[in-house]
Design a protein around this motif. Sequence first.
Motif, PDB file in Angstrom:
ATOM      1  N   VAL A   1       0.836  -1.207   0.000  1.00  0.00           N
ATOM      2  CA  VAL A   1       0.000   0.000   0.000  1.00  0.00           C
ATOM      3  C   VAL A   1       0.866   1.250   0.000  1.00  0.00           C
ATOM      4  CG1 VAL A   1      -1.650   1.350   1.362  1.00  0.00           C
ATOM      5  CG2 VAL A   1      -1.986  -1.112   1.082  1.00  0.00           C
ATOM      6  N   SER A   2       1.953   1.235   0.797  1.00  0.00           N
ATOM      7  CA  SER A   2       2.850   2.399   0.879  1.00  0.00           C
ATOM      8  C   SER A   2       3.497   2.699  -0.467  1.00  0.00           C
ATOM      9  CB  SER A   2       3.933   2.150   1.933  1.00  0.00           C
ATOM     10  OG  SER A   2       3.372   1.918   3.205  1.00  0.00           O
ATOM     11  N   ILE A   3       3.991   1.665  -1.119  1.00  0.00           N
ATOM     12  CA  ILE A   3       4.614   1.851  -2.433  1.00  0.00           C
ATOM     13  C   ILE A   3       3.585   2.332  -3.447  1.00  0.00           C
ATOM     14  CG2 ILE A   3       5.704   0.636  -4.364  1.00  0.00           C
ATOM     15  CD1 ILE A   3       7.099  -1.137  -2.339  1.00  0.00           C
ATOM     16  N   SER A   4       2.387   1.781  -3.381  1.00  0.00           N
ATOM     17  CA  SER A   4       1.339   2.175  -4.326  1.00  0.00           C
ATOM     18  C   SER A   4       0.973   3.641  -4.158  1.00  0.00           C
ATOM     19  CB  SER A   4       0.093   1.304  -4.107  1.00  0.00           C
ATOM     20  OG  SER A   4       0.388  -0.059  -4.318  1.00  0.00           O
ATOM     21  N   ILE A   5       0.830   4.080  -2.909  1.00  0.00           N
ATOM     22  CA  ILE A   5       0.483   5.484  -2.650  1.00  0.00           C
ATOM     23  C   ILE A   5       1.554   6.408  -3.201  1.00  0.00           C
ATOM     24  CG2 ILE A   5       0.185   7.224  -0.840  1.00  0.00           C
ATOM     25  CD1 ILE A   5      -1.174   5.043   0.842  1.00  0.00           C
ATOM     26  N   ASP A   6       2.823   6.071  -2.936  1.00  0.00           N
ATOM     27  CA  ASP A   6       3.934   6.884  -3.453  1.00  0.00           C
ATOM     28  C   ASP A   6       3.926   6.927  -4.974  1.00  0.00           C
ATOM     29  OD1 ASP A   6       4.772   7.524  -0.992  1.00  0.00           O
ATOM     30  OD2 ASP A   6       6.650   6.416  -1.025  1.00  0.00           O
ATOM     31  N   THR A   7       3.695   5.757  -5.580  1.00  0.00           N
ATOM     32  CA  THR A   7       3.730   5.666  -7.042  1.00  0.00           C
ATOM     33  C   THR A   7       2.631   6.505  -7.681  1.00  0.00           C
ATOM     34  OG1 THR A   7       4.670   3.435  -6.958  1.00  0.00           O
ATOM     35  CG2 THR A   7       3.608   4.104  -9.007  1.00  0.00           C
TER      36      THR A   7
ATOM     37  N   ASN B   1       1.097   8.969  -6.500  1.00  0.00           N
ATOM     38  CA  ASN B   1       1.253  10.399  -6.209  1.00  0.00           C
ATOM     39  C   ASN B   1       2.557  10.948  -6.759  1.00  0.00           C
ATOM     40  OD1 ASN B   1      -1.108  11.316  -4.479  1.00  0.00           O
ATOM     41  ND2 ASN B   1      -0.461   9.514  -3.343  1.00  0.00           N
ATOM     42  N   ASN B   2       3.213  10.144  -7.642  1.00  0.00           N
ATOM     43  CA  ASN B   2       4.471  10.550  -8.277  1.00  0.00           C
ATOM     44  C   ASN B   2       5.554  10.905  -7.256  1.00  0.00           C
ATOM     45  OD1 ASN B   2       3.476  10.326 -10.952  1.00  0.00           O
ATOM     46  ND2 ASN B   2       2.439  12.303 -10.718  1.00  0.00           N
ATOM     47  N   LEU B   3       5.594  10.121  -6.145  1.00  0.00           N
ATOM     48  CA  LEU B   3       6.604  10.377  -5.117  1.00  0.00           C
ATOM     49  C   LEU B   3       7.725   9.335  -5.159  1.00  0.00           C
ATOM     50  CD1 LEU B   3       4.268  11.166  -2.081  1.00  0.00           C
ATOM     51  CD2 LEU B   3       5.450  12.781  -3.567  1.00  0.00           C
ATOM     52  N   SER B   4       7.757   8.543  -6.221  1.00  0.00           N
ATOM     53  CA  SER B   4       8.684   7.411  -6.280  1.00  0.00           C
ATOM     54  C   SER B   4      10.143   7.835  -6.237  1.00  0.00           C
ATOM     55  CB  SER B   4       8.434   6.617  -7.566  1.00  0.00           C
ATOM     56  OG  SER B   4       7.087   6.285  -7.673  1.00  0.00           O
ATOM     57  N   TYR B   5      10.440   9.002  -6.786  1.00  0.00           N
ATOM     58  CA  TYR B   5      11.829   9.409  -6.875  1.00  0.00           C
ATOM     59  C   TYR B   5      12.225  10.374  -5.764  1.00  0.00           C
ATOM     60  CZ  TYR B   5      11.584   7.333 -11.471  1.00  0.00           C
ATOM     61  OH  TYR B   5      11.411   6.456 -12.495  1.00  0.00           O
TER      62      TYR B   5
ATOM     63  N   LEU C   1       1.823 -14.860  -8.063  1.00  0.00           N
ATOM     64  CA  LEU C   1       1.818 -14.369  -9.442  1.00  0.00           C
ATOM     65  C   LEU C   1       1.015 -13.069  -9.553  1.00  0.00           C
ATOM     66  CD1 LEU C   1       2.631 -14.776 -12.374  1.00  0.00           C
ATOM     67  CD2 LEU C   1       0.555 -16.149 -12.691  1.00  0.00           C
ATOM     68  N   THR C   2      -0.102 -12.998  -8.833  1.00  0.00           N
ATOM     69  CA  THR C   2      -0.913 -11.777  -8.836  1.00  0.00           C
ATOM     70  C   THR C   2      -0.128 -10.597  -8.282  1.00  0.00           C
ATOM     71  OG1 THR C   2      -2.941 -13.081  -8.542  1.00  0.00           O
ATOM     72  CG2 THR C   2      -3.055 -10.729  -8.024  1.00  0.00           C
ATOM     73  N   PHE C   3       0.573 -10.829  -7.173  1.00  0.00           N
ATOM     74  CA  PHE C   3       1.394  -9.775  -6.583  1.00  0.00           C
ATOM     75  C   PHE C   3       2.513  -9.357  -7.541  1.00  0.00           C
ATOM     76  CE2 PHE C   3      -0.412 -10.770  -2.371  1.00  0.00           C
ATOM     77  CZ  PHE C   3      -0.563  -9.484  -1.880  1.00  0.00           C
ATOM     78  N   LEU C   4       3.133 -10.333  -8.188  1.00  0.00           N
ATOM     79  CA  LEU C   4       4.216 -10.024  -9.120  1.00  0.00           C
ATOM     80  C   LEU C   4       3.716  -9.150 -10.270  1.00  0.00           C
ATOM     81  CD1 LEU C   4       6.168 -13.408  -9.397  1.00  0.00           C
ATOM     82  CD2 LEU C   4       6.957 -11.298  -8.323  1.00  0.00           C
ATOM     83  N   ILE C   5       2.579  -9.533 -10.838  1.00  0.00           N
ATOM     84  CA  ILE C   5       2.008  -8.749 -11.938  1.00  0.00           C
ATOM     85  C   ILE C   5       1.731  -7.324 -11.488  1.00  0.00           C
ATOM     86  CG2 ILE C   5      -0.033  -8.468 -13.407  1.00  0.00           C
ATOM     87  CD1 ILE C   5      -0.152 -11.520 -13.621  1.00  0.00           C
ATOM     88  N   TYR C   6       1.184  -7.187 -10.274  1.00  0.00           N
ATOM     89  CA  TYR C   6       0.866  -5.855  -9.768  1.00  0.00           C
ATOM     90  C   TYR C   6       2.123  -5.001  -9.595  1.00  0.00           C
ATOM     91  CZ  TYR C   6      -0.679  -2.134  -6.670  1.00  0.00           C
ATOM     92  OH  TYR C   6      -0.917  -0.904  -6.120  1.00  0.00           O
ATOM     93  N   PHE C   7       3.136  -5.563  -8.963  1.00  0.00           N
ATOM     94  CA  PHE C   7       4.339  -4.780  -8.701  1.00  0.00           C
ATOM     95  C   PHE C   7       5.176  -4.549  -9.964  1.00  0.00           C
ATOM     96  CE2 PHE C   7       3.586  -6.447  -4.314  1.00  0.00           C
ATOM     97  CZ  PHE C   7       3.273  -5.218  -3.763  1.00  0.00           C
ATOM     98  N   TYR C   8       5.152  -5.500 -10.886  1.00  0.00           N
ATOM     99  CA  TYR C   8       5.788  -5.265 -12.182  1.00  0.00           C
ATOM    100  C   TYR C   8       5.122  -4.091 -12.894  1.00  0.00           C
ATOM    101  CZ  TYR C   8       8.160  -9.821 -11.901  1.00  0.00           C
ATOM    102  OH  TYR C   8       8.947 -10.888 -11.533  1.00  0.00           O
ATOM    103  N   SER C   9       3.781  -4.048 -12.791  1.00  0.00           N
ATOM    104  CA  SER C   9       3.050  -2.959 -13.459  1.00  0.00           C
ATOM    105  C   SER C   9       3.370  -1.617 -12.817  1.00  0.00           C
ATOM    106  CB  SER C   9       1.544  -3.230 -13.411  1.00  0.00           C
ATOM    107  OG  SER C   9       1.047  -3.169 -12.085  1.00  0.00           O
ATOM    108  N   LEU C  10       3.553  -1.589 -11.494  1.00  0.00           N
ATOM    109  CA  LEU C  10       3.920  -0.344 -10.818  1.00  0.00           C
ATOM    110  C   LEU C  10       5.271   0.166 -11.308  1.00  0.00           C
ATOM    111  CD1 LEU C  10       2.969  -0.773  -7.031  1.00  0.00           C
ATOM    112  CD2 LEU C  10       1.860   0.662  -8.734  1.00  0.00           C
ATOM    113  N   ILE C  11       6.259  -0.737 -11.347  1.00  0.00           N
ATOM    114  CA  ILE C  11       7.598  -0.341 -11.781  1.00  0.00           C
ATOM    115  C   ILE C  11       7.572   0.114 -13.233  1.00  0.00           C
ATOM    116  CG2 ILE C  11       9.972  -1.129 -12.125  1.00  0.00           C
ATOM    117  CD1 ILE C  11       9.495  -3.181  -9.898  1.00  0.00           C
ATOM    118  N   PHE C  12       6.870  -0.647 -14.060  1.00  0.00           N
ATOM    119  CA  PHE C  12       6.776  -0.300 -15.482  1.00  0.00           C
ATOM    120  C   PHE C  12       6.120   1.069 -15.657  1.00  0.00           C
ATOM    121  CE2 PHE C  12       4.918  -0.518 -19.766  1.00  0.00           C
ATOM    122  CZ  PHE C  12       6.015  -0.967 -20.492  1.00  0.00           C
ATOM    123  N   TYR C  13       5.075   1.326 -14.888  1.00  0.00           N
ATOM    124  CA  TYR C  13       4.367   2.606 -14.980  1.00  0.00           C
ATOM    125  C   TYR C  13       5.285   3.764 -14.599  1.00  0.00           C
ATOM    126  CZ  TYR C  13       1.132   6.356 -13.760  1.00  0.00           C
ATOM    127  OH  TYR C  13       0.497   7.567 -13.666  1.00  0.00           O
ATOM    128  N   VAL C  14       6.053   3.593 -13.523  1.00  0.00           N
ATOM    129  CA  VAL C  14       6.950   4.659 -13.054  1.00  0.00           C
ATOM    130  C   VAL C  14       7.978   5.028 -14.109  1.00  0.00           C
ATOM    131  CG1 VAL C  14       8.829   5.142 -11.427  1.00  0.00           C
ATOM    132  CG2 VAL C  14       6.665   4.232 -10.592  1.00  0.00           C
TER     133      VAL C  14
END
Length: 235
Positions: free
Chosen positions: A33-39, A41-45, A147-160
């Motif tokens: 949830v923390s990583i998702s919120i940052d992502t 809100n464009n706070l990843s960097y 696998l579901t978690f992997l797809i979700y987090f891969y999509s977060l990284i790809f989106y960033v």
Amino acid sequence: MPEVTSDSKLRTQETIIKILHIISAFMLVVLGVSISIDTFNNLSYLTGNIYIKIQFWICIYFLFSLLIEFLISKKKLKFLRNNVLFIFISIPYLTIFNYLNIDFSAEVKYFFRFIPLIRGGYALGALIIMFSRKKVSGLFFSYILILTFLIYFYSLIFYVFEHNINPGVHSYFDALWWAAMGATTASSDIIAVTPVGKILSVVTAISGLTMFPFFTVYITSLVQRKTIFQENKDE
């Protein structure tokens, strides 16, 4: 009498491990949830001090839980060999880097955010297997969840890394579609343009190729068991 004491001690140890895994699974959700919120809100960097503090204390808990499991383990050397990877991924690297003033690129720092998730994912998978009446079913559902978690987090990284550069990524859902299609090896019309995105394309496909055969094996096993049961019933 000694046998009863031994059984009671074993049940207590199993209960402790289950509780530790339940808390670890909850920590996985908090990190996600923390990583998702940052992502979103464009706070990843950015420095992300709040997230770093959250990750630090969660990593401390992961190390503490591993220590408890080590202490109650009968074969301690075997436990260390089997869990050496989880010990390393439970270290709060971001806090250490900040304390030592070690600087990395924003991309590298973003990846370090995901490392503790591996420990939480393992705990969640182990928890599902523990609570499953049938070990095969537990293993199957744990793989689906992972696998579901992997797809979700891969999509977060790809989106960033792609959403401001790749003309095919207009929103997060484009990245989620890309990750889902990549994991099924069907691929999508979105092609990675950044080095990180290209690496993720390979990693996502490998993850899918590794995980999806379990679906086939599980379904085949179900069909075989049902067939055998029906044949015995007919006899």
